[in-house]
Design a protein around this motif. Structure first.
Motif, PDB file in Angstrom:
ATOM      1  N   ASP A   1      12.107  -5.058  15.473  1.00  0.00           N
ATOM      2  CA  ASP A   1      13.462  -5.702  15.457  1.00  0.00           C
ATOM      3  C   ASP A   1      14.830  -4.762  16.205  1.00  0.00           C
ATOM      4  N   GLU A   2      15.555  -5.168  16.590  1.00  0.00           N
ATOM      5  CA  GLU A   2      17.016  -3.929  17.273  1.00  0.00           C
ATOM      6  C   GLU A   2      17.405  -3.603  15.731  1.00  0.00           C
ATOM      7  N   ARG A   3      17.453  -5.086  15.033  1.00  0.00           N
ATOM      8  CA  ARG A   3      18.392  -4.464  13.262  1.00  0.00           C
ATOM      9  C   ARG A   3      17.674  -2.948  12.796  1.00  0.00           C
ATOM     10  N   ASN A   4      16.405  -3.458  12.785  1.00  0.00           N
ATOM     11  CA  ASN A   4      15.664  -2.081  11.761  1.00  0.00           C
ATOM     12  C   ASN A   4      15.687  -0.689  12.636  1.00  0.00           C
ATOM     13  N   ARG A   5      15.866  -1.215  14.474  1.00  0.00           N
ATOM     14  CA  ARG A   5      15.332   0.530  15.187  1.00  0.00           C
ATOM     15  C   ARG A   5      16.441   0.667  15.331  1.00  0.00           C
TER      16      ARG A   5
ATOM     17  N   ASN B   1      15.257  -8.416   0.092  1.00  0.00           N
ATOM     18  CA  ASN B   1      16.818  -8.558   0.700  1.00  0.00           C
ATOM     19  C   ASN B   1      16.504  -9.972   0.770  1.00  0.00           C
ATOM     20  N   GLY B   2      15.317 -10.787   1.258  1.00  0.00           N
ATOM     21  CA  GLY B   2      15.339 -12.187   1.909  1.00  0.00           C
ATOM     22  C   GLY B   2      14.791 -12.122   3.598  1.00  0.00           C
ATOM     23  N   HIS B   3      14.360 -10.658   4.072  1.00  0.00           N
ATOM     24  CA  HIS B   3      14.303 -10.644   5.348  1.00  0.00           C
ATOM     25  C   HIS B   3      12.389 -11.218   5.301  1.00  0.00           C
ATOM     26  N   ARG B   4      12.450 -10.968   6.604  1.00  0.00           N
ATOM     27  CA  ARG B   4      10.389 -11.815   6.706  1.00  0.00           C
ATOM     28  C   ARG B   4      10.399 -10.149   7.734  1.00  0.00           C
ATOM     29  N   SER B   5       9.339  -9.414   6.635  1.00  0.00           N
ATOM     30  CA  SER B   5       8.704  -8.153   8.022  1.00  0.00           C
ATOM     31  C   SER B   5       7.059  -8.080   7.924  1.00  0.00           C
ATOM     32  N   ARG B   6       6.894  -7.408   8.535  1.00  0.00           N
ATOM     33  CA  ARG B   6       5.157  -6.835   8.702  1.00  0.00           C
ATOM     34  C   ARG B   6       5.325  -5.993   7.356  1.00  0.00           C
ATOM     35  N   ALA B   7       4.003  -6.524   7.208  1.00  0.00           N
ATOM     36  CA  ALA B   7       3.303  -5.463   5.483  1.00  0.00           C
ATOM     37  C   ALA B   7       2.120  -5.406   5.856  1.00  0.00           C
ATOM     38  N   VAL B   8       1.307  -4.770   5.436  1.00  0.00           N
ATOM     39  CA  VAL B   8       0.165  -4.435   5.241  1.00  0.00           C
ATOM     40  C   VAL B   8      -0.902  -4.143   3.774  1.00  0.00           C
ATOM     41  N   GLN B   9      -1.896  -4.473   3.717  1.00  0.00           N
ATOM     42  CA  GLN B   9      -2.616  -4.389   2.043  1.00  0.00           C
ATOM     43  C   GLN B   9      -4.000  -3.473   2.635  1.00  0.00           C
ATOM     44  N   LEU B  10      -4.258  -2.675   2.144  1.00  0.00           N
ATOM     45  CA  LEU B  10      -5.084  -2.001   1.932  1.00  0.00           C
ATOM     46  C   LEU B  10      -6.019  -1.289   0.685  1.00  0.00           C
ATOM     47  N   LEU B  11      -7.041  -2.182   0.697  1.00  0.00           N
ATOM     48  CA  LEU B  11      -8.011  -1.425  -0.695  1.00  0.00           C
ATOM     49  C   LEU B  11      -8.703  -0.327   0.032  1.00  0.00           C
ATOM     50  N   ALA B  12      -8.757   0.797  -1.678  1.00  0.00           N
ATOM     51  CA  ALA B  12      -9.219   2.296  -1.148  1.00  0.00           C
ATOM     52  C   ALA B  12     -10.221   2.771  -2.410  1.00  0.00           C
ATOM     53  N   ARG B  13     -11.355   3.126  -1.921  1.00  0.00           N
ATOM     54  CA  ARG B  13     -11.752   3.152  -3.267  1.00  0.00           C
ATOM     55  C   ARG B  13     -12.321   5.193  -3.238  1.00  0.00           C
ATOM     56  N   LYS B  14     -11.863   5.035  -4.417  1.00  0.00           N
ATOM     57  CA  LYS B  14     -12.172   6.938  -4.849  1.00  0.00           C
ATOM     58  C   LYS B  14     -13.476   7.673  -4.911  1.00  0.00           C
ATOM     59  N   ALA B  15     -12.963   8.026  -4.221  1.00  0.00           N
ATOM     60  CA  ALA B  15     -14.951   8.373  -3.663  1.00  0.00           C
ATOM     61  C   ALA B  15     -15.461   9.551  -4.754  1.00  0.00           C
TER      62      ALA B  15
END
Length: 215
Positions: free
Chosen positions: A143-147, A201-215
């Motif tokens: 979005d323009e604000r974040n860019r 701070n109450g803004h809607r934002s795109r996020a990601v969740q990753l599950l990673a395994r230690k070798a």
């Protein structure tokens, strides 16, 4: 280390009043025993530990760099184990002490790349072989604000694109997904899901969740 402890004044002040919202998906831990050793790094006031405890997990430890947030957690849940990080990212635990480590909305608070790499290495140290690292963090927003604030911070400070200052004084970072995958390159990523979250701070934002395994 710069980047991990340098914002302590923020997290002991206005940051200690925030509500944290990244959701914990218990289905990701479906194969984890109720007595598994779980560490919440950057636990804040213990929101995730409280949820895990209420779902039957019994061996929970939380660490945070903010004494004020830790004290808030101890008041809310005196039954849970909290500790203050004295020299982040260094942990007081022996190698291979944990089966699962949670890292929720922590990398966004660590803008410097070297500090992020040091943190992930330390979490890998305390995980058992085959242990799980569950990461939830914020992606670059379009979005323009974040860019605008990414570009302004990069011009002023020469910071990587995605670093910005919040209106109330925190310096944060939103990530390209390739950056997050690169940080976890020593782990085997077993699950990756895009989500939307409310920021502190109450803004809607795109996020990601990753599950990673230690070798």
């Amino acid at each position: 280390m710069k980047g991990l402890g340098s914002q302590i004044a923020y997290w002991d002040g206005v940051g200690a009043t925030k509500t944290f919202t990244h959701p914990l998906s218990l289905d990701r831990l479906a194969g984890v025993s109720a007595d598994a050793r779980i560490l919440d790094y950057g636990c804040g006031y213990g929101r995730l530990m409280a949820e895990l405890s209420d779902h039957g997990f019994s061996d929970l430890s939380g660490v945070d760099l903010s004494p004020t947030l830790v004290e808030r957690g101890r008041r809310l849940r005196p039954d849970l184990s909290f500790a203050v990080l004295e020299s982040p990212p260094d942990l007081m635990y022996a190698s291979a002490s944990f089966d699962v480590v949670l890292l929720f909305a922590v990398l966004t608070c660590v803008p410097e790349e070297a500090a992020q790499r040091a943190l992930i290495a330390e979490l890998g140290r305390v995980l058992v072989p085959g242990g799980l690292l569950y990461v939830s963090d914020l992606l670059l927003q379009d979005d323009e604000r974040n860019r605008g604030r990414y570009a302004a911070h990069a011009r002023q400070f020469g910071a990587p694109y995605g670093v910005f200052a919040t209106d109330d004084g925190a310096v944060c970072r939103h990530h390209d997904i390739a950056e997050l995958r690169g940080l976890l390159s020593d782990f085997d990523t077993v699950d990756e899901r895009r989500i939307e979250v409310a920021t502190m701070n109450g803004h809607r934002s795109r996020a990601v969740q990753l599950l990673a395994r230690k070798a």
